[in-house]
Design a protein around this motif. Structure first.
Motif, PDB file in Angstrom:
ATOM      1  N   LEU A 188       0.831  -1.203   0.000  1.00 22.09           N
ATOM      2  CA  LEU A 188       0.000   0.000   0.000  1.00 22.09           C
ATOM      3  C   LEU A 188       0.864   1.250   0.000  1.00 22.09           C
ATOM      4  O   LEU A 188       0.586   2.222  -0.717  1.00 22.09           O
ATOM      5  N   SER A 189       1.921   1.245   0.796  1.00 16.58           N
ATOM      6  CA  SER A 189       2.812   2.403   0.844  1.00 16.58           C
ATOM      7  C   SER A 189       3.481   2.642  -0.502  1.00 16.58           C
ATOM      8  O   SER A 189       3.547   3.779  -0.989  1.00 16.58           O
ATOM      9  N   THR A 190       3.947   1.575  -1.122  1.00 17.99           N
ATOM     10  CA  THR A 190       4.579   1.687  -2.437  1.00 17.99           C
ATOM     11  C   THR A 190       3.609   2.243  -3.476  1.00 17.99           C
ATOM     12  O   THR A 190       4.003   3.002  -4.367  1.00 17.99           O
ATOM     13  N   ALA A 191       2.313   1.888  -3.338  1.00 17.75           N
ATOM     14  CA  ALA A 191       1.295   2.338  -4.292  1.00 17.75           C
ATOM     15  C   ALA A 191       0.795   3.757  -3.996  1.00 17.75           C
ATOM     16  O   ALA A 191      -0.027   4.278  -4.755  1.00 17.75           O
ATOM     17  N   GLY A 192       1.260   4.349  -2.904  1.00 18.56           N
ATOM     18  CA  GLY A 192       0.893   5.734  -2.620  1.00 18.56           C
ATOM     19  C   GLY A 192      -0.186   5.922  -1.581  1.00 18.56           C
ATOM     20  O   GLY A 192      -0.800   6.992  -1.502  1.00 18.56           O
ATOM     21  N   PHE A 193      -0.438   4.886  -0.763  1.00 18.07           N
ATOM     22  CA  PHE A 193      -1.441   4.984   0.288  1.00 18.07           C
ATOM     23  C   PHE A 193      -0.783   5.161   1.654  1.00 18.07           C
ATOM     24  O   PHE A 193       0.294   4.613   1.903  1.00 18.07           O
ATOM     25  N   GLU A 194      -1.448   5.897   2.532  1.00 16.91           N
ATOM     26  CA  GLU A 194      -1.033   5.969   3.925  1.00 16.91           C
ATOM     27  C   GLU A 194      -2.062   5.249   4.777  1.00 16.91           C
ATOM     28  O   GLU A 194      -3.273   5.375   4.565  1.00 16.91           O
ATOM     29  N   LEU A 195      -1.605   4.483   5.746  1.00 23.07           N
ATOM     30  CA  LEU A 195      -2.476   3.679   6.582  1.00 23.07           C
ATOM     31  C   LEU A 195      -3.208   4.557   7.586  1.00 23.07           C
ATOM     32  O   LEU A 195      -2.605   5.343   8.309  1.00 23.07           O
ATOM     33  N   LEU A 196      -4.545   4.418   7.642  1.00 19.75           N
ATOM     34  CA  LEU A 196      -5.348   5.120   8.644  1.00 19.75           C
ATOM     35  C   LEU A 196      -5.714   4.207   9.802  1.00 19.75           C
ATOM     36  O   LEU A 196      -5.748   4.638  10.952  1.00 19.75           O
ATOM     37  N   SER A 197      -6.029   2.953   9.504  1.00 25.16           N
ATOM     38  CA  SER A 197      -6.357   2.010  10.571  1.00 25.16           C
ATOM     39  C   SER A 197      -6.076   0.592  10.105  1.00 25.16           C
ATOM     40  O   SER A 197      -6.144   0.283   8.915  1.00 25.16           O
ATOM     41  N   CYS A 198      -5.753  -0.262  11.073  1.00 26.88           N
ATOM     42  CA  CYS A 198      -5.471  -1.666  10.812  1.00 26.88           C
ATOM     43  C   CYS A 198      -6.054  -2.442  11.976  1.00 26.88           C
ATOM     44  O   CYS A 198      -5.623  -2.278  13.121  1.00 26.88           O
ATOM     45  N   HIS A 199      -7.053  -3.273  11.698  1.00 23.96           N
ATOM     46  CA  HIS A 199      -7.810  -3.931  12.759  1.00 23.96           C
ATOM     47  C   HIS A 199      -7.900  -5.420  12.476  1.00 23.96           C
ATOM     48  O   HIS A 199      -8.138  -5.831  11.338  1.00 23.96           O
ATOM     49  N   ARG A 200      -7.702  -6.225  13.510  1.00 27.05           N
ATOM     50  CA  ARG A 200      -7.755  -7.681  13.370  1.00 27.05           C
ATOM     51  C   ARG A 200      -8.897  -8.247  14.197  1.00 27.05           C
ATOM     52  O   ARG A 200      -9.136  -7.795  15.322  1.00 27.05           O
ATOM     53  N   LEU A 201      -9.568  -9.250  13.638  1.00 27.06           N
ATOM     54  CA  LEU A 201     -10.657  -9.928  14.329  1.00 27.06           C
ATOM     55  C   LEU A 201     -10.476 -11.429  14.206  1.00 27.06           C
ATOM     56  O   LEU A 201     -10.218 -11.947  13.117  1.00 27.06           O
ATOM     57  N   ASP A 202     -10.603 -12.144  15.317  1.00 25.54           N
ATOM     58  CA  ASP A 202     -10.614 -13.598  15.258  1.00 25.54           C
ATOM     59  C   ASP A 202     -11.935 -14.065  14.659  1.00 25.54           C
ATOM     60  O   ASP A 202     -12.993 -13.526  14.977  1.00 25.54           O
ATOM     61  N   TYR A 203     -11.852 -15.061  13.800  1.00 28.16           N
ATOM     62  CA  TYR A 203     -13.052 -15.670  13.224  1.00 28.16           C
ATOM     63  C   TYR A 203     -13.076 -17.123  13.681  1.00 28.16           C
ATOM     64  O   TYR A 203     -12.520 -18.007  13.018  1.00 28.16           O
ATOM     65  N   PRO A 204     -13.719 -17.381  14.830  1.00 27.98           N
ATOM     66  CA  PRO A 204     -13.636 -18.715  15.450  1.00 27.98           C
ATOM     67  C   PRO A 204     -14.116 -19.855  14.561  1.00 27.98           C
ATOM     68  O   PRO A 204     -13.559 -20.956  14.601  1.00 27.98           O
ATOM     69  N   GLY A 207     -11.277 -20.494  12.389  1.00 30.65           N
ATOM     70  CA  GLY A 207      -9.991 -20.566  13.051  1.00 30.65           C
ATOM     71  C   GLY A 207      -8.970 -19.630  12.434  1.00 30.65           C
ATOM     72  O   GLY A 207      -7.751 -19.829  12.582  1.00 30.65           O
ATOM     73  N   ASP A 208      -9.452 -18.608  11.727  1.00 26.97           N
ATOM     74  CA  ASP A 208      -8.584 -17.645  11.051  1.00 26.97           C
ATOM     75  C   ASP A 208      -8.622 -16.292  11.755  1.00 26.97           C
ATOM     76  O   ASP A 208      -9.474 -16.034  12.610  1.00 26.97           O
ATOM     77  N   VAL A 209      -7.706 -15.427  11.335  1.00 24.01           N
ATOM     78  CA  VAL A 209      -7.716 -14.020  11.735  1.00 24.01           C
ATOM     79  C   VAL A 209      -8.040 -13.187  10.506  1.00 24.01           C
ATOM     80  O   VAL A 209      -7.400 -13.333   9.459  1.00 24.01           O
ATOM     81  N   ASP A 210      -9.046 -12.334  10.615  1.00 24.11           N
ATOM     82  CA  ASP A 210      -9.406 -11.435   9.524  1.00 24.11           C
ATOM     83  C   ASP A 210      -8.762 -10.073   9.760  1.00 24.11           C
ATOM     84  O   ASP A 210      -8.741  -9.566  10.890  1.00 24.11           O
ATOM     85  N   LEU A 211      -8.250  -9.495   8.704  1.00 25.24           N
ATOM     86  CA  LEU A 211      -7.546  -8.217   8.767  1.00 25.24           C
ATOM     87  C   LEU A 211      -8.318  -7.169   7.978  1.00 25.24           C
ATOM     88  O   LEU A 211      -8.724  -7.419   6.840  1.00 25.24           O
ATOM     89  N   PHE A 212      -8.511  -5.999   8.584  1.00 15.94           N
ATOM     90  CA  PHE A 212      -9.249  -4.898   7.964  1.00 15.94           C
ATOM     91  C   PHE A 212      -8.363  -3.664   7.939  1.00 15.94           C
ATOM     92  O   PHE A 212      -7.883  -3.211   8.979  1.00 15.94           O
ATOM     93  N   ILE A 213      -8.164  -3.124   6.757  1.00 11.15           N
ATOM     94  CA  ILE A 213      -7.299  -1.956   6.577  1.00 11.15           C
ATOM     95  C   ILE A 213      -8.098  -0.831   5.931  1.00 11.15           C
ATOM     96  O   ILE A 213      -8.835  -1.056   4.967  1.00 11.15           O
ATOM     97  N   ILE A 214      -7.950   0.374   6.465  1.00 14.14           N
ATOM     98  CA  ILE A 214      -8.445   1.573   5.801  1.00 14.14           C
ATOM     99  C   ILE A 214      -7.237   2.471   5.546  1.00 14.14           C
ATOM    100  O   ILE A 214      -6.440   2.732   6.455  1.00 14.14           O
ATOM    101  N   ALA A 215      -7.082   2.911   4.312  1.00 13.12           N
ATOM    102  CA  ALA A 215      -5.938   3.730   3.914  1.00 13.12           C
ATOM    103  C   ALA A 215      -6.432   4.921   3.099  1.00 13.12           C
ATOM    104  O   ALA A 215      -7.546   4.943   2.593  1.00 13.12           O
ATOM    105  N   ARG A 216      -5.564   5.919   2.999  1.00 12.77           N
ATOM    106  CA  ARG A 216      -5.882   7.123   2.227  1.00 12.77           C
ATOM    107  C   ARG A 216      -4.812   7.327   1.163  1.00 12.77           C
ATOM    108  O   ARG A 216      -3.622   7.163   1.420  1.00 12.77           O
ATOM    109  N   ARG A 217      -5.247   7.708  -0.036  1.00 13.34           N
ATOM    110  CA  ARG A 217      -4.315   7.970  -1.145  1.00 13.34           C
ATOM    111  C   ARG A 217      -3.618   9.288  -0.884  1.00 13.34           C
ATOM    112  O   ARG A 217      -4.264  10.325  -0.662  1.00 13.34           O
ATOM    113  N   ARG A 218      -2.295   9.233  -0.897  1.00 16.50           N
ATOM    114  CA  ARG A 218      -1.526  10.455  -0.658  1.00 16.50           C
ATOM    115  C   ARG A 218      -1.615  11.391  -1.841  1.00 16.50           C
ATOM    116  O   ARG A 218      -1.823  10.958  -2.981  1.00 16.50           O
TER     117      ARG A 218
END
Length: 218
Positions: A188-204, A207-218
C-alpha cells in the motif's frame, strides 16, 4: 467476491478460476450467511464515518451487496458502483441495493475503468488472489482513487506459505491465499497509500484471523 462462473472447466483451470465458479454457484448461500455480519460492522462504520455524503464509491468483489447496503443505508446519496465477476452475485447485489449500479467485472481489470473514485471498497477479494495478483490489484486501485481518497481492504491474515486448496463437506472448492499485514502495508505504501487504521478480528468458525485496513491515497 470477485469471480466468474460458466466459462471455466477442464484442463488448466487456475486457482482463481476455481474459486470463481464456487462463489457463483453458492451465491445465495453466501448471501444468507454474510448479508448480516455484526462482527464486521464496526469496520464498515469506520469507513462510513470517513465518507462524504455524495462521494463516488467503487466496490470490487461486491458479493451480494452486503457492504453496499450498510453504506447506502447511512449515505443514500453516494454514487455507488459495485462490481463482481460472478454474475449471480451481481444479480443479488442489484436486488439488495436498487439505488446503486452493479456490473459484472473482474477486479483485476479495475485499471480499465475511466472514472475516478473518492473511495474503493475491496472486501475479502484478496484471499482468492495470489501474491502477484494482490500486488497488481493494489497498484491498479491506486490509479482509480482520487488524491485524498479512501481504500477499504479486508483479507484473511496468515502465512502466505500456508495458502491451500480448501474443500467443503459438499465438495465445493476454493483456493485460499493468506496475506500478512506487514506485506500488505508495504504494498500500500509503495502504491501511494497511507495507513489510517489496521484492525484484526478472530473468526472462530474458521480458526482464522481477519484483517481490515483503511488507507488514504496520498
Amino acid at each position: 467476491m470477485g469471480f466468474m462462473f460458466g466459462v471455466f472447466g477442464g484442463v488448466g483451470v487456475s486457482n482463481y478460476q476455481l474459486s470463481v465458479g464456487t462463489f457463483n454457484k453458492l451465491a445465495r448461500q453466501y448471501q444468507d450467511k454474510y448479508m448480516q455480519m455484526p462482527l464486521y460492522e464496526p469496520t464498515y462504520a469506520r469507513l462510513s464515518e470517513l465518507l462524504g455524503e455524495r462521494d463516488r464509491v467503487l466496490e470490487l468483489a461486491c458479493g451480494p451487496g452486503n457492504i453496499a447496503r450498510y453504506l447506502l443505508t447511512r449515505h443514500p446519496k453516494l454514487k455507488y458502483l459495485g462490481t463482481d465477476l460472478a454474475p449471480q452475485m451481481v444479480s443479488l447485489a442489484r436486488e439488495n441495493n436498487p439505488t446503486a449500479q452493479f456490473e459484472v467485472m473482474d477486479s483485476l481489470a479495475v485499471d480499465s475503468l475511466s472514472e475516478m473514485f473518492d473511495a474503493i471498497v475491496c472486501g475479502f477479494c484478496l484471499p482468492y488472489l495470489n501474491r502477484e495478483e494482490a500486488k497488481a490489484l493494489i497498484q491498479a486501485m491506486a490509479t482509480r482513487v482520487n488524491s485524498g481518497g479512501l481504500l477499504y481492504l479486508s483479507t484473511m491474515e496468515g502465512d502466505y506459505e500456508a495458502s491451500k486448496l480448501q474443500t467443503s463437506s459438499s465438495g465445493d472448492q476454493a483456493f485460499i491465499y493468506y496475506h500478512c499485514g506487514e506485506w500488505l502495508s508495504a504494498q500500500l505504501s509503495t502504491a501511494g497509500f497511507e495507513l489510517l487504521s489496521c484492525h484484526r478480528l478472530d473468526y472462530p468458525e474458521r480458526g482464522d484471523v481477519d484483517l481490515f485496513i483503511i488507507a488514504r491515497r496520498r
